[in-house]
Write a protein that holds these residues in place. Structure first.
Motif, PDB file in Angstrom:
ATOM      1  N   ARG A   1       0.823  -1.217   0.000  1.00 46.87           N
ATOM      2  CA  ARG A   1       0.000   0.000   0.000  1.00 46.87           C
ATOM      3  C   ARG A   1       0.851   1.259   0.000  1.00 46.87           C
TER       4      ARG A   1
ATOM      5  N   VAL B   1      -0.048   5.542   0.364  1.00 43.38           N
ATOM      6  CA  VAL B   1      -1.052   6.598   0.542  1.00 43.38           C
ATOM      7  C   VAL B   1      -0.363   7.939   0.380  1.00 43.38           C
TER       8      VAL B   1
ATOM      9  N   GLY C   1      -9.267  10.841   2.666  1.00 43.68           N
ATOM     10  CA  GLY C   1      -8.077  10.658   1.851  1.00 43.68           C
ATOM     11  C   GLY C   1      -6.838  11.359   2.361  1.00 43.68           C
TER      12      GLY C   1
ATOM     13  N   PRO D   1      -6.762   7.351   5.414  1.00 44.41           N
ATOM     14  CA  PRO D   1      -6.219   6.054   5.020  1.00 44.41           C
ATOM     15  C   PRO D   1      -4.832   5.779   5.596  1.00 44.41           C
TER      16      PRO D   1
ATOM     17  N   THR E   1      -6.998   1.429   7.901  1.00 47.01           N
ATOM     18  CA  THR E   1      -5.984   2.484   7.926  1.00 47.01           C
ATOM     19  C   THR E   1      -4.583   1.905   8.094  1.00 47.01           C
TER      20      THR E   1
END
Length: 349
Positions: free
Chosen positions: A204, A206, A236, A270, A313
């Protein structure tokens, strides 16, 4: 809540910068770290610090402190604003601030702890601020500035663009008394530390505008419903939080995050960067084992809240932000990339 925040123009060596006390006038009664910080601003950073009527005034009214903020932002010759230190009542200054005056000539503002209030205020004006770098603590660190702190502060003050944060290999053990000149004869006690701890990070990445600050101040802003946008406006974004020398219990940390979860706020983010917990103070001089337990309990409290309210998260724990030594500066309202694949955090100054 601005969706496209403005990075103010950066100062250059030789520029004048305001040194303000929007929270507490501690420089007036603890001059040693303050004078050292001013000297480093001049000699190591090449800036000209300018003090204001309440910079060294204990007990200044909220209106007086707001007037100093106005004066610094209204002066075209001042190219950055740096807080002397934090405090506990800056929320009372916010109602006295002129939004249009501060918006007219945006300037980089540096501060953390109680200065979370002013950082949130500026972010709501669409102005990126900088969480970190006070005169008395970071610039006025005994012995020498920590190299990681100095590198981060120099980049945040003078450059624009991406900056990769570096994990510290050591952390502060205990502080000396600021009243004692002997404190400043050597650097603080440091001890080895482990690296950042990643949660929900596999595969992931972000990237988003940051929001947060010192956890108790964030909770006060939420209680007062001041400088808080609609819940969906945080979707976001990258949340960052840290705790201070008052060393809140794990229960208190969990309850604050639980209430953010009940508000629907926690799930909007996130990614979360959680600062390494401040685990020593003169009021609570914990030993090594107790300090490790204190941090572990806080870590577990944060994970509990995330599991209940924001299970998707990604989180990074023990980041060197806020009440840490060394300290890494975060842009408040600026871009942060949390790369769980490469285990990197890149901020945009």
């Amino acid at each position: 809540m601005s969706t496209s925040n403005q990075y103010p123009a950066k100062p250059r060596p030789g520029d004048r910068v305001a040194v303000l006390s929007p929270s507490s006038g501690l420089p007036g009664i603890l001059p040693l770290p303050h004078e050292l910080g001013l000297r480093r601003l001049r000699e190591e950073f090449g800036l000209i610090p300018v003090e204001y009527p309440t910079t060294r005034k204990m007990g200044a009214t909220p209106k007086e402190r707001a007037a100093d903020i106005h004066a610094a932002f209204a002066d075209p010759g001042i190219r950055a604003v740096i807080s002397s230190i934090g405090g506990d009542d800056q929320i009372t200054v916010l109602p006295h601030l002129d939004r249009e005056l501060l918006r007219a000539d945006p300037k980089p503002f540096f501060g953390y702890s109680d200065n979370t209030n002013l950082l949130a205020f500026l972010e709501n004006l669409g102005i990126v601020g900088y969480h970190g770098g006070t005169v008395m603590c970071e610039f006025g660190r005994p012995g020498a500035m920590h190299p990681l702190t100095a590198e981060s502060l120099r980049a945040a003050l003078f450059t624009s663009g991406p900056f990769e944060l570096t994990e510290a290999a050591e952390t502060n053990g205990a502080n000396g008394r600021w009243e004692d000149p002997a404190t400043f004869a050597c650097e603080p006690e440091m001890r080895p530390r482990s690296g950042w701890i990643w949660h929900n990070a596999e595969g992931r990445t972000v990237e988003g505008a940051s929001w947060g600050g010192e956890l108790s101040i964030v909770s006060w802003l939420l209680m007062a419903d001041r400088e808080i946008g609609p819940v969906e406006s945080y979707a976001g974004r990258v949340l960052f939080l840290e705790t201070c020398e008052e060393m809140p219990s794990a229960t208190e940390v969990y309850r604050i995050l639980r209430n953010m979860g009940e508000r629907g706020l926690l799930a909007q983010f996130p990614a979360l960067l959680m600062g390494r917990a401040k685990d020593w103070s003169f009021e609570r001089p914990l030993g090594i084992g107790d300090r490790d337990r204190y941090r572990a309990e806080q870590h577990e409290a944060v994970l509990r809240a995330l599991d209940e309210y924001a299970p998707a998260t990604m989180a990074v724990f023990d980041v060197d932000l806020g009440h840490t030594d060394p300290q890494l500066v975060l842009p408040y309202g600026g871009r942060i990339e949390v790369d769980g694949v490469a285990r990197r955090i890149v901020v945009t100054y």
